[in-house]
Write a protein that holds these residues in place. Structure first.
Motif, PDB file in Angstrom:
ATOM      1  N   ARG A 172       0.830  -1.211   0.000  1.00  0.00           N
ATOM      2  CA  ARG A 172       0.000   0.000   0.000  1.00  0.00           C
ATOM      3  C   ARG A 172       0.863   1.259   0.000  1.00  0.00           C
ATOM      4  O   ARG A 172       0.465   2.285  -0.537  1.00  0.00           O
ATOM      5  CB  ARG A 172      -0.913   0.020   1.226  1.00  0.00           C
ATOM      6  CG  ARG A 172      -2.078  -0.892   1.121  1.00  0.00           C
ATOM      7  CD  ARG A 172      -3.093  -0.599   2.230  1.00  0.00           C
ATOM      8  NE  ARG A 172      -4.282  -1.378   1.986  1.00  0.00           N
ATOM      9  CZ  ARG A 172      -4.574  -2.498   2.630  1.00  0.00           C
ATOM     10  NH1 ARG A 172      -3.765  -2.960   3.563  1.00  0.00           N
ATOM     11  NH2 ARG A 172      -5.671  -3.153   2.341  1.00  0.00           N
ATOM     12  N   TYR A 173       2.017   1.168   0.678  1.00  0.00           N
ATOM     13  CA  TYR A 173       2.875   2.335   0.862  1.00  0.00           C
ATOM     14  C   TYR A 173       4.328   1.976   0.589  1.00  0.00           C
ATOM     15  O   TYR A 173       4.707   0.816   0.566  1.00  0.00           O
ATOM     16  CB  TYR A 173       2.767   2.856   2.312  1.00  0.00           C
ATOM     17  CG  TYR A 173       1.352   3.108   2.747  1.00  0.00           C
ATOM     18  CD1 TYR A 173       0.657   4.232   2.322  1.00  0.00           C
ATOM     19  CD2 TYR A 173       0.696   2.209   3.586  1.00  0.00           C
ATOM     20  CE1 TYR A 173      -0.650   4.464   2.716  1.00  0.00           C
ATOM     21  CE2 TYR A 173      -0.611   2.427   3.983  1.00  0.00           C
ATOM     22  CZ  TYR A 173      -1.282   3.557   3.543  1.00  0.00           C
ATOM     23  OH  TYR A 173      -2.575   3.772   3.923  1.00  0.00           O
ATOM     24  N   THR A 229       2.603   6.831  -1.064  1.00  0.00           N
ATOM     25  CA  THR A 229       1.725   5.800  -1.615  1.00  0.00           C
ATOM     26  C   THR A 229       2.570   4.918  -2.526  1.00  0.00           C
ATOM     27  O   THR A 229       3.708   5.263  -2.863  1.00  0.00           O
ATOM     28  CB  THR A 229       0.580   6.416  -2.447  1.00  0.00           C
ATOM     29  OG1 THR A 229       1.149   7.117  -3.561  1.00  0.00           O
ATOM     30  CG2 THR A 229      -0.285   7.353  -1.614  1.00  0.00           C
ATOM     31  N   SER A 284       2.273   4.642  -5.554  1.00  0.00           N
ATOM     32  CA  SER A 284       2.558   5.390  -6.786  1.00  0.00           C
ATOM     33  C   SER A 284       3.468   6.596  -6.550  1.00  0.00           C
ATOM     34  O   SER A 284       3.779   7.329  -7.488  1.00  0.00           O
ATOM     35  CB  SER A 284       1.256   5.832  -7.456  1.00  0.00           C
ATOM     36  OG  SER A 284       0.517   6.657  -6.583  1.00  0.00           O
ATOM     37  N   VAL A 289       2.051  10.934   1.835  1.00  0.00           N
ATOM     38  CA  VAL A 289       0.865  10.576   2.623  1.00  0.00           C
ATOM     39  C   VAL A 289       0.854  11.422   3.894  1.00  0.00           C
ATOM     40  O   VAL A 289       1.604  11.149   4.835  1.00  0.00           O
ATOM     41  CB  VAL A 289       0.864   9.076   2.983  1.00  0.00           C
ATOM     42  CG1 VAL A 289      -0.352   8.734   3.830  1.00  0.00           C
ATOM     43  CG2 VAL A 289       0.908   8.212   1.730  1.00  0.00           C
ATOM     44  N   PRO A 325      -5.230   6.891   4.850  1.00  0.00           N
ATOM     45  CA  PRO A 325      -6.400   6.772   3.969  1.00  0.00           C
ATOM     46  C   PRO A 325      -6.426   5.541   3.059  1.00  0.00           C
ATOM     47  O   PRO A 325      -7.499   5.016   2.772  1.00  0.00           O
ATOM     48  CB  PRO A 325      -6.357   8.062   3.151  1.00  0.00           C
ATOM     49  CG  PRO A 325      -5.706   9.046   4.066  1.00  0.00           C
ATOM     50  CD  PRO A 325      -4.674   8.244   4.814  1.00  0.00           C
ATOM     51  N   SER A 326      -5.279   5.062   2.621  1.00  0.00           N
ATOM     52  CA  SER A 326      -5.255   3.879   1.749  1.00  0.00           C
ATOM     53  C   SER A 326      -5.386   2.574   2.525  1.00  0.00           C
ATOM     54  O   SER A 326      -5.336   1.498   1.933  1.00  0.00           O
ATOM     55  CB  SER A 326      -3.972   3.857   0.915  1.00  0.00           C
ATOM     56  OG  SER A 326      -3.960   4.946   0.019  1.00  0.00           O
ATOM     57  N   GLY A 327      -5.495   2.661   3.852  1.00  0.00           N
ATOM     58  CA  GLY A 327      -5.660   1.469   4.678  1.00  0.00           C
ATOM     59  C   GLY A 327      -4.470   1.237   5.589  1.00  0.00           C
ATOM     60  O   GLY A 327      -3.487   1.972   5.572  1.00  0.00           O
ATOM     61  N   ASP A 375      -1.254  -0.941   7.027  1.00  0.00           N
ATOM     62  CA  ASP A 375      -0.186  -1.804   6.515  1.00  0.00           C
ATOM     63  C   ASP A 375       1.005  -1.689   7.455  1.00  0.00           C
ATOM     64  O   ASP A 375       0.993  -0.868   8.379  1.00  0.00           O
ATOM     65  CB  ASP A 375       0.195  -1.392   5.086  1.00  0.00           C
ATOM     66  CG  ASP A 375       0.697  -2.565   4.240  1.00  0.00           C
ATOM     67  OD1 ASP A 375       1.056  -3.614   4.813  1.00  0.00           O
ATOM     68  OD2 ASP A 375       0.734  -2.425   3.001  1.00  0.00           O
TER      69      ASP A 375
END
Length: 148
Positions: A33-34, A59, A61, A65, A120-122, A124
């Protein structure tokens, strides 16, 4: 009995880390995710001195974050103990950078730094391997001698 304990303690401090450890301080999290990079704010790392690190959280990409919650864990896997302090993220520095304070390595050897991220992306996590060399112990002794 205390002599045997002292000898055992001295031998256990000399355990070699496993071969092939990934020592990169810039890596993806377990579920990709990161991407997280960490580095100490002062070099060399001195044994038994509290110091700070910077964490850079991006992130997958590559975007920074902001506003993440990061929990810090770790210790010496071969010795079965954690950090002698309770390191924690104390400040969001902006642009996906975070200040990690309260780091302390109490002896040379293989240490793990574990970061659990909630953003925000979850959620991990990532684990970094860090070898603290005996040269750091020599640096500490020299610094202590200079202060006397």
């Amino acid at each position: 009995m205390s002599l045997a304990f002292t000898a055992l303690a001295a031998l256990s401090a000399c355990v070699s880390p496993p071969s092939g450890l990934n020592l990169s301080l810039d890596r993806p999290t377990a579920n990709d995710r990161y991407r997280i990079a960490i580095h100490p704010l002062a070099e060399p790392i001195v044994i038994n001195r509290i110091h700070a690190w910077e964490i850079r959280l991006r992130t997958a990409s590559g975007e920074s974050v902001p506003g993440a919650r990061i929990i810090v864990g770790g210790g010496m896997p071969q010795h079965g103990h954690g950090f002698p302090t309770q390191p924690r993220v104390t400040k969001d520095l902006g642009n996906g950078r975070y200040l990690l304070e309260g780091m302390k390595f109490s002896m040379p050897g293989w240490w793990e730094i574990k970061l659990m991220v909630d953003a925000p992306s979850g959620a991990d996590e990532v684990k970094f391997n860090k070898i603290i060399a005996t040269g750091a112990a020599a640096s500490m002794a020299a610094a202590d001698a200079a202060q006397r």
